[in-house]
Design a protein around this motif. Structure first.
Motif, PDB file in Angstrom:
ATOM      1  N   HIS A 145      -2.585 -30.628  36.946  1.00  0.00           N
ATOM      2  CA  HIS A 145      -3.026 -29.242  37.165  1.00  0.00           C
ATOM      3  C   HIS A 145      -2.195 -28.244  36.368  1.00  0.00           C
ATOM      4  N   THR A 146      -1.249 -28.725  35.579  1.00  0.00           N
ATOM      5  CA  THR A 146      -0.391 -27.864  34.769  1.00  0.00           C
ATOM      6  C   THR A 146      -0.512 -28.279  33.300  1.00  0.00           C
ATOM      7  N   SER A 147       0.207 -27.575  32.438  1.00  0.00           N
ATOM      8  CA  SER A 147       0.212 -27.932  31.018  1.00  0.00           C
ATOM      9  C   SER A 147       1.400 -28.824  30.656  1.00  0.00           C
ATOM     10  N   ALA A 148       2.216 -29.206  31.644  1.00  0.00           N
ATOM     11  CA  ALA A 148       3.393 -30.039  31.381  1.00  0.00           C
ATOM     12  C   ALA A 148       2.970 -31.459  31.012  1.00  0.00           C
ATOM     13  N   ARG A 149       3.765 -32.073  30.144  1.00  0.00           N
ATOM     14  CA  ARG A 149       3.516 -33.456  29.743  1.00  0.00           C
ATOM     15  C   ARG A 149       4.650 -34.345  30.203  1.00  0.00           C
ATOM     16  N   ILE A 150       4.295 -35.553  30.633  1.00  0.00           N
ATOM     17  CA  ILE A 150       5.269 -36.552  31.049  1.00  0.00           C
ATOM     18  C   ILE A 150       5.667 -37.378  29.828  1.00  0.00           C
ATOM     19  N   VAL A 151       6.970 -37.521  29.601  1.00  0.00           N
ATOM     20  CA  VAL A 151       7.469 -38.343  28.501  1.00  0.00           C
ATOM     21  C   VAL A 151       8.555 -39.282  29.024  1.00  0.00           C
ATOM     22  N   ASP A 152       8.851 -40.288  28.218  1.00  0.00           N
ATOM     23  CA  ASP A 152       9.840 -41.291  28.618  1.00  0.00           C
ATOM     24  C   ASP A 152      11.231 -40.917  28.111  1.00  0.00           C
ATOM     25  N   THR A 153      12.173 -41.857  28.192  1.00  0.00           N
ATOM     26  CA  THR A 153      13.544 -41.662  27.712  1.00  0.00           C
ATOM     27  C   THR A 153      13.966 -42.908  26.928  1.00  0.00           C
ATOM     28  N   PHE A 261      10.497 -25.574  22.837  1.00  0.00           N
ATOM     29  CA  PHE A 261       9.992 -26.325  23.974  1.00  0.00           C
ATOM     30  C   PHE A 261      11.053 -26.373  25.066  1.00  0.00           C
ATOM     31  N   CYS A 262      10.606 -26.387  26.303  1.00  0.00           N
ATOM     32  CA  CYS A 262      11.511 -26.581  27.433  1.00  0.00           C
ATOM     33  C   CYS A 262      11.194 -27.921  28.091  1.00  0.00           C
ATOM     34  N   GLU A 263      12.218 -28.717  28.266  1.00  0.00           N
ATOM     35  CA  GLU A 263      12.068 -30.048  28.853  1.00  0.00           C
ATOM     36  C   GLU A 263      12.928 -30.155  30.104  1.00  0.00           C
ATOM     37  N   LEU A 270       8.742 -38.778  41.760  1.00  0.00           N
ATOM     38  CA  LEU A 270       7.308 -38.519  41.777  1.00  0.00           C
ATOM     39  C   LEU A 270       6.951 -37.393  42.734  1.00  0.00           C
ATOM     40  N   GLU A 271       7.573 -37.374  43.915  1.00  0.00           N
ATOM     41  CA  GLU A 271       7.206 -36.366  44.903  1.00  0.00           C
ATOM     42  C   GLU A 271       7.635 -34.953  44.489  1.00  0.00           C
ATOM     43  N   ARG A 272       8.571 -34.858  43.563  1.00  0.00           N
ATOM     44  CA  ARG A 272       9.091 -33.562  43.139  1.00  0.00           C
ATOM     45  C   ARG A 272       8.466 -33.076  41.835  1.00  0.00           C
ATOM     46  N   VAL A 273       7.803 -33.971  41.120  1.00  0.00           N
ATOM     47  CA  VAL A 273       7.379 -33.626  39.770  1.00  0.00           C
ATOM     48  C   VAL A 273       6.312 -32.522  39.720  1.00  0.00           C
ATOM     49  N   PRO A 274       5.409 -32.378  40.709  1.00  0.00           N
ATOM     50  CA  PRO A 274       4.481 -31.243  40.621  1.00  0.00           C
ATOM     51  C   PRO A 274       5.188 -29.891  40.658  1.00  0.00           C
ATOM     52  N   ASP A 275       6.202 -29.756  41.518  1.00  0.00           N
ATOM     53  CA  ASP A 275       6.943 -28.494  41.594  1.00  0.00           C
ATOM     54  C   ASP A 275       7.668 -28.204  40.286  1.00  0.00           C
ATOM     55  N   ILE A 276       8.207 -29.237  39.665  1.00  0.00           N
ATOM     56  CA  ILE A 276       8.897 -29.060  38.385  1.00  0.00           C
ATOM     57  C   ILE A 276       7.911 -28.599  37.321  1.00  0.00           C
ATOM     58  N   ALA A 277       6.750 -29.219  37.298  1.00  0.00           N
ATOM     59  CA  ALA A 277       5.744 -28.844  36.302  1.00  0.00           C
ATOM     60  C   ALA A 277       5.311 -27.392  36.470  1.00  0.00           C
ATOM     61  N   GLU A 278       5.275 -26.922  37.696  1.00  0.00           N
ATOM     62  CA  GLU A 278       4.818 -25.554  37.960  1.00  0.00           C
ATOM     63  C   GLU A 278       5.832 -24.490  37.559  1.00  0.00           C
ATOM     64  N   GLY A 280       6.732 -24.102  34.593  1.00  0.00           N
ATOM     65  CA  GLY A 280       6.331 -23.702  33.251  1.00  0.00           C
ATOM     66  C   GLY A 280       6.951 -24.514  32.136  1.00  0.00           C
ATOM     67  N   VAL A 281       7.720 -25.554  32.474  1.00  0.00           N
ATOM     68  CA  VAL A 281       8.305 -26.391  31.421  1.00  0.00           C
ATOM     69  C   VAL A 281       7.192 -27.089  30.653  1.00  0.00           C
ATOM     70  N   ASP A 282       7.479 -27.403  29.401  1.00  0.00           N
ATOM     71  CA  ASP A 282       6.491 -28.063  28.548  1.00  0.00           C
ATOM     72  C   ASP A 282       6.498 -29.570  28.722  1.00  0.00           C
ATOM     73  N   LEU A 283       7.677 -30.121  28.963  1.00  0.00           N
ATOM     74  CA  LEU A 283       7.866 -31.566  29.016  1.00  0.00           C
ATOM     75  C   LEU A 283       8.710 -31.933  30.227  1.00  0.00           C
TER      76      LEU A 283
END
Length: 307
Positions: A145-153, A261-263, A270-278, A280-283
């Motif tokens: 529901h956001t524009s954030a993208r999930i990336v690996d490490t 970009f902000c990462e 997993l349970e926290r990642v929607p709040d992080i995405a909201e 406004g971070v890009d990654l």
């Protein structure tokens, strides 16, 4: 930083290296002594690779099917020279598909000895990579529901990085840098050794070359405020916000104002990642995609064909 989500096939030389290592480990000096002792070379079988499911996963995404197919075909030329036909492998799903428990991923037929000697290597890769792809899909769905993208490490299994990063792409995620060679990432120890954030950025920009991306890791807003994003000789391409609170992430995103970009990173769950995405971070970079993903339970079921 390479944040592509394209599911390009695993390069052939990577597959060969992975299989060479795996079969040296599994076959040792003598190969599959159990199958040779117990099964006639004339026995033919039919088998199915079937997804059984795993606790804690809601979606299942296969990854490594072509690699598994290559494992069953390993040493085909040698077997043909010895008068044995190669295994026949028909894939019934594709890497990156979403499947359900009970799904048949592939059908295999041919000499029982050949199949059993290659089964474990194929399954080890397939179960592991499918687990990474399936976990990645859960994270991707959580931020859809956001524009954030999930990336690996780079927190990958030594020797398996290209395969594990491929699995992340199969799950809909993107790849961070592949290693120390393809992008600069200035972390706390680099800052300390270089004498500060500004000297580190200046040196990175002066020595990195025009094609090399520069990322700066900060864990406080005070560190971030040292960066002049309007000065191209000091501006990083990306800022990694390490273990920041949600409030500080929002303030950091506002301060950067799309000039880089902000990462977000650091213990992402997993349970926290929607709040992080909201915020406004890009990654959002998640080490757990590769270092903590459970395997997907995939089994090989054999039916005797004829002898």
């Amino acid at each position: 930083m390479n944040s592509t989500g394209l599911r390009e096939p695993i390069p052939g030389h990577i597959i060969r290296q992975a299989l060479d290592r795996a079969f040296v480990e599994d076959w040792g000096l003598s190969g599959d002594i159990t199958s040779r002792a117990c099964i006639s070379p004339d026995v033919q079988v039919q088998a199915q690779l079937r997804l059984r499911g795993s606790e804690g996963l809601n979606d299942y995404v296969p990854a490594g099917l072509e690699l598994a197919k290559a494992a069953f075909h390993y040493d085909d030329a040698k077997e043909t020279e010895q008068g044995r036909s190669a295994l026949r492998v028909e894939l019934r799903q594709s890497d990156g598909a979403v499947v359900s428990p009970g799904s048949v991923l592939a059908e295999i037929s041919g000499p029982a000895r050949l199949l059993l000697g290659r089964e474990r290597v194929a399954l080890n890769y397939l179960c592991h990579l499918s687990g990474i792809a399936s976990v990645t899909r859960q994270y991707v769905r959580a931020v859809a529901h956001t524009s954030a993208r999930i990336v690996d490490t780079r927190k990958t299994t030594p020797g398996l990085r290209a395969l594990e990063k491929f699995a992340v792409r199969c799950g809909g995620g993107g790849n961070h840098r592949f290693g120390l060679f393809d992008a600069m990432m200035i972390k706390d120890n680099h800052i300390a050794a270089a004498g500060g954030i500004v000297p580190a950025l200046r040196a990175a920009r002066a020595n990195g070359g025009h094609m090399v991306s520069v990322e700066l890791e900060v864990d406080t807003l005070e560190q971030l405020y040292q960066v002049n994003f309007d000065d191209n000789t000091l501006r990083p391409d990306c800022v990694l916000l390490d273990n920041m609170s949600l409030g500080d992430m929002k303030r950091a995103v506002a301060y950067v104002a799309k000039r880089a970009f902000c990462e977000a990173s650091g213990g992402i769950r997993l349970e926290r990642v929607p709040d992080i995405a909201e915020t406004g971070v890009d990654l959002i970079s998640v080490g757990a995609l590769t270092h903590s993903a459970p395997i997907v339970d995939i089994g090989l079921d054999i039916n005797l064909s004829h002898s």
